[in-house]
Design a protein around this motif. Structure first.
Motif, PDB file in Angstrom:
ATOM      1  N   CYS A  21       0.830  -1.203   0.000  1.00 23.81           N
ATOM      2  CA  CYS A  21       0.000   0.000   0.000  1.00 23.81           C
ATOM      3  C   CYS A  21       0.869   1.260   0.000  1.00 23.81           C
ATOM      4  O   CYS A  21       1.708   1.439   0.869  1.00 23.81           O
ATOM      5  CB  CYS A  21      -0.915   0.006   1.213  1.00 23.81           C
ATOM      6  SG  CYS A  21      -1.954   1.466   1.248  1.00 23.81           S
TER       7      CYS A  21
ATOM      8  N   CYS B  72      -6.698   5.873   1.517  1.00 22.13           N
ATOM      9  CA  CYS B  72      -6.646   4.970   0.365  1.00 22.13           C
ATOM     10  C   CYS B  72      -6.697   5.738  -0.951  1.00 22.13           C
ATOM     11  O   CYS B  72      -7.417   6.715  -1.091  1.00 22.13           O
ATOM     12  CB  CYS B  72      -7.840   4.027   0.453  1.00 22.13           C
ATOM     13  SG  CYS B  72      -7.909   2.808  -0.840  1.00 22.13           S
ATOM     14  N   THR B  73      -5.916   5.277  -1.930  1.00 21.49           N
ATOM     15  CA  THR B  73      -5.990   5.876  -3.270  1.00 21.49           C
ATOM     16  C   THR B  73      -6.828   5.001  -4.207  1.00 21.49           C
ATOM     17  O   THR B  73      -6.905   5.277  -5.395  1.00 21.49           O
ATOM     18  CB  THR B  73      -4.593   6.046  -3.893  1.00 21.49           C
ATOM     19  OG1 THR B  73      -4.040   4.751  -4.110  1.00 21.49           O
ATOM     20  CG2 THR B  73      -3.676   6.849  -3.010  1.00 21.49           C
TER      21      THR B  73
ATOM     22  N   CYS C 236      -6.241   2.176  -5.465  1.00 17.44           N
ATOM     23  CA  CYS C 236      -5.428   1.727  -6.590  1.00 17.44           C
ATOM     24  C   CYS C 236      -5.634   0.246  -6.869  1.00 17.44           C
ATOM     25  O   CYS C 236      -5.314  -0.229  -7.954  1.00 17.44           O
ATOM     26  CB  CYS C 236      -3.950   1.999  -6.312  1.00 17.44           C
ATOM     27  SG  CYS C 236      -3.258   1.021  -4.975  1.00 17.44           S
TER      28      CYS C 236
ATOM     29  N   CYS D 129      -3.907  -3.909  -3.346  1.00 19.82           N
ATOM     30  CA  CYS D 129      -4.003  -4.833  -2.219  1.00 19.82           C
ATOM     31  C   CYS D 129      -5.047  -5.919  -2.439  1.00 19.82           C
ATOM     32  O   CYS D 129      -5.320  -6.709  -1.546  1.00 19.82           O
ATOM     33  CB  CYS D 129      -4.338  -4.056  -0.957  1.00 19.82           C
ATOM     34  SG  CYS D 129      -5.838  -3.084  -1.146  1.00 19.82           S
TER      35      CYS D 129
HETATM   36  S1  SF4 Z   1      -6.343   0.226  -2.749  1.00 15.73           S
HETATM   37 FE1  SF4 Z   1      -5.249  -0.951  -1.189  1.00 15.73          FE
HETATM   38  S2  SF4 Z   1      -3.092  -0.698  -1.685  1.00 15.73           S
HETATM   39 FE2  SF4 Z   1      -4.200   0.892  -2.809  1.00 15.73          FE
HETATM   40  S3  SF4 Z   1      -4.140   2.656  -1.443  1.00 15.73           S
HETATM   41 FE3  SF4 Z   1      -6.033   1.581  -0.994  1.00 15.73          FE
HETATM   42  S4  SF4 Z   1      -5.531   0.232   0.688  1.00 15.73           S
HETATM   43 FE4  SF4 Z   1      -3.602   0.894  -0.194  1.00 15.73          FE
END
Ligand code: SF4
Ligand code: SF4
Lengths: 483, 241
Positions: B44, B61-62, B64, B67
């Protein structure tokens, strides 16, 4: 001459980059007559090493050399005197390392030290100043614009940036990441992430699957289409041609929603990781993309044609915000703004990206350097990108070599330059690794960095009320300049 | 003229009628569905994941998708906003319905003052322009936020509140506070995007200054990177209506 010759996305040994004297650098720059794409310093113990990257756009080659500044050298004679394109690079170098380029014509802060910013002033009876920003009227990034006007006419526009400065290059050293690369500039997610990934792949000798390379380029062209169409709408909106604003706006939605279907994000975030891509484009998706783009092109063509029949639209755009070829060249302009002023620079073709080899590129654009030119070039590029995507989708069928590969470790003492043609123009990422294979310098140069000054020149002698229109016709990035 | 009318006909109606129940493409990464089990926190980029018990902080959280694993999936549920910072931390087995119930309790005084008209001043302060583009999209012909009486205005003096995007750079800290002070009371503060809520991908930058967030009350947190227009509009509607 003491320069290393290399190519886009090719790793060289950083220790083999020659060191030349300041005077040698000056005479080489004058003699080689190549375009600067990198001019940045790096601390080396108590010394500062200045790296210079020059692009030979005709041959698609890069030349790299360096100058070492020992602590006793506090200044040098500015190169801008001879190579005007370096004006902005020298300002940046001075701001970061406090080595003064003497006799620089415009040595002002670039992104830090705004409190000490010395504004250009003018006196006289009809003269007045208009200061705008950092917070603008619309939902836009922050920047400060100061107009010196004589009546309605703009005599000079000074643009002070730096409000978005967050030290992103240093963040890359601490925590290099694709998500960080995507956030260098949110309207060029694919371009910056592609440049970053290519740098990291070259630094680790990673060869990514060809399928992934094609998918990246499809996304890059989708990004170009989406932004261009959005900007055509914004230009229409600023001329109060609301039909255009609304139709281009909803048509852009079709493109970015297609991006969402491919990648899960309207801007393609999460698509590219170092080593490949995370999402595939299968047959079904290919068809979908083609259908959407057919529809999009149909609407864009109809709307543009109708819009350009309106004489009031034409009269707002023609001869507004003109930048001549000479001025654009002197400023070091790049990308679509440069192309609209008659400078044929496009790194996709100049650096001979193999995936664009088969793509039909027509040279027949009649530039005029004004808002109209930038509008029409966008129109042309939207249609062109749709054709590129069509070709790339066709190409995709022949490559079934997977989407990603594991990424190796970084290699020590390496130096890589990666240039990607985003919708705005070239996005240049340069990285250097040290003796422990860690990143020791990460440098980003967006097209906006070169082109902000073009906007200042474009509004000269125009009515101040035409500023928004001029501004939209460039749509430069604040964050990609401020970093 | 005739051409323009033809064009209008071609364009047809583009607005999303029922914004509250607007469908979302299934690929959209929205509300995370988290189960117990092994997850990899190191993937992350923003430190949004914690494990044992597993959770994701939507304020960091982005979205993305790095994870994604057996224990973490992303649904396309897009109503992600909350009036409570802690509620953005999504725990194991939480469903979107449960989240929606606790996320936004509208307050009577807010409804009374703002439900018919809410004018907002947007302050962009050190993001990437992604959130700004989506805020602009809120006012386009698809989402047409103006029909609910919600608009962005040019002057803070005309505004009922501010919407902050970006991690707040040192260079923007003064202008942001100045703008906030210029908004007449009563006023609200909305944080839009993971940068604004937590610093997001820029949280470790030495060039940001987040004092503002601690100094003034925050009324609404809208996660996303960038925020989706539907997330933004629904957040505001739930907050004021
Ligand atoms: S999607 Fe998952 S890896 Fe991506 S920023 Fe959010 S928690 Fe972190
Ligand atoms: S939250 Fe994401 S999209 Fe929004 S400004 Fe920050 S980095 Fe950009």
């Amino acid at each position: 001459m003491n320069w290393i010759k290399t190519e886009n996305n090719k790793k060289i040994n950083a220790l083999e980059i020659p060191t030349i004297s300041i005077e040698q650098m000056r005479s080489d720059l004058k003699e080689m007559k190549l375009r600067p794409v990198g001019f940045f310093g790096k601390q080396e113990f108590e010394n500062v090493r200045l790296y210079v990257t020059l692009a030979d756009d005709k041959q698609g080659k890069l030349y790299i050399s360096s100058v070492l500044f020992t602590p006793d050298i506090k200044s040098y004679n500015s190169f801008t005197q001879d190579i005007s394109q370096l004006h902005i690079f020298e300002r940046e170098f001075y701001e970061e390392f406090k080595i003064e380029p003497k006799n620089h014509p415009w040595l002002k802060p670039l992104r830090k030290n705004q409190d000490e910013y010395p504004f250009f002033t003018m006196q006289g009876e009809d003269v007045h100043e208009v200061a705008v920003g950092p917070i603008h009227a619309g939902v836009i990034e922050p920047g400060h614009f100061r107009f010196m006007c004589q009546g309605e006419k703009v005599y000079n526009l000074e643009i002070m940036l730096g409000y978005q400065y967050k030290g992103i290059e240093d963040l890359f050293l601490k925590n290099p990441d694709n998500r960080l690369a995507e956030s260098v500039c949110g309207d060029s997610v694919i371009a910056h992430n592609m440049a970053y990934s290519q740098v990291m792949e070259a630094l680790s000798d990673t060869k990514i699957p060809e399928r992934a390379q094609i998918i990246r380029r499809i996304a890059l062209e989708l990004e170009r289409m989406a932004v261009h169409i959005g900007d055509m709408g914004a230009i229409a909106g600023d001329m109060a041609y609301l039909m255009g604003a609304s139709i281009f706006g909803t048509t852009r939605t079709l493109v970015i929603n297609t991006m969402l279907e491919i990648t899960g994000s309207r801007f393609g975030r999460g698509l590219i990781n170092t080593g490949g891509v995370n999402f595939d484009i299968d047959f079904e998706m290919s068809d979908k993309i083609r259908n959407v783009l057919d529809e999009v092109i149909k609407i864009v063509e109809k709307t543009t044609k109708t819009m350009l029949k309106s004489s009031s639209c034409i009269s707002r755009m023609e001869r507004t915000g003109t930048v001549s070829t000479e001025t654009a060249y002197a400023l070091g302009a790049v990308g679509m703004a440069a192309r609209s002023s008659g400078i044929n620079l496009d790194s996709r073709f100049d650096f001979k990206d193999r995936w664009y080899e088969k793509c039909p590129w027509e040279e027949d654009f009649k530039f005029t350097g004004d808002v109209y030119s930038r509008f029409k070039l966008r129109y042309k590029e939207v249609k062109q990108s749709a054709r590129f995507i069509d070709d790339l989708l066709e190409e995709l069928k022949d490559y079934e070599d997977g989407l990603k590969v594991p990424v190796g470790n970084l290699i020590r003492n390496a130096f890589v330059v990666s240039i990607t043609e985003g919708w705005r123009g070239e996005v240049v990422h340069t990285a250097i690794t040290g003796a422990n294979a860690e990143l020791i310098r990460y440098k980003i140069k967006d097209a906006s960095f070169n082109n902000w000054y073009m906007l200042a020149m474009a509004v000269r002698n125009n009515g101040i009320s035409d500023f928004p229109l001029c501004n939209k016709s460039f749509n430069l990035s604040y964050c990609a300049n401020d970093l | 003229m005739l051409d323009t009318i033809k064009l209008k006909y071609l364009q047809g109606r583009k607005y999303i009628k029922d914004i509250k129940n607007a469908p979302m493409k299934e690929q959209f990464r929205g509300f995370p569905i988290i189960k117990s089990g092994d997850i990899d926190c190191s993937c992350c980029p923003t430190g949004a994941i914690s494990k044992n018990p597993n959770s994701i902080d939507m304020g960091k959280c982005t979205f993305c998708g790095n994870c994604k694993c057996d224990a973490v999936q992303f649904s396309n549920f897009y109503k992600l906003a909350s009036i409570n910072r802690d509620a953005l931390i999504i725990k194991e087995n939480m469903t979107p319905e449960e989240f929606e119930k606790i996320a936004i309790q509208s307050r009577r005084e807010i409804k009374k003052i703002f439900s018919k008209s809410l004018k907002l001043r947007q302050v962009s302060a050190g993001g990437c322009n992604g959130c700004e583009m989506e805020l602009n999209a809120c006012s386009n012909a698809n989402f047409d936020m103006g029909r609910f009486g919600i608009d962005f205005v040019a002057s803070p003096r005309h505004a009922d509140g501010i919407v902050i995007t970006g991690a707040i750079t040192k260079n923007m800290a003064y202008a942001l506070e100045d703008c906030y002070k210029s908004v007449p009371n009563p006023k609200i503060v909305i944080l839009a995007g993971s940068c604004a809520i937590s610093g997001g991908i820029f949280q470790n930058s030495k060039e940001i200054n987040r004092e503002f967030i601690n100094k003034y009350p925050i009324d609404l947190y809208i996660p996303g990177c960038p925020i989706h227009p539907l997330t933004f509009i629904n957040a505001i509607l739930n907050f004021i209506k």
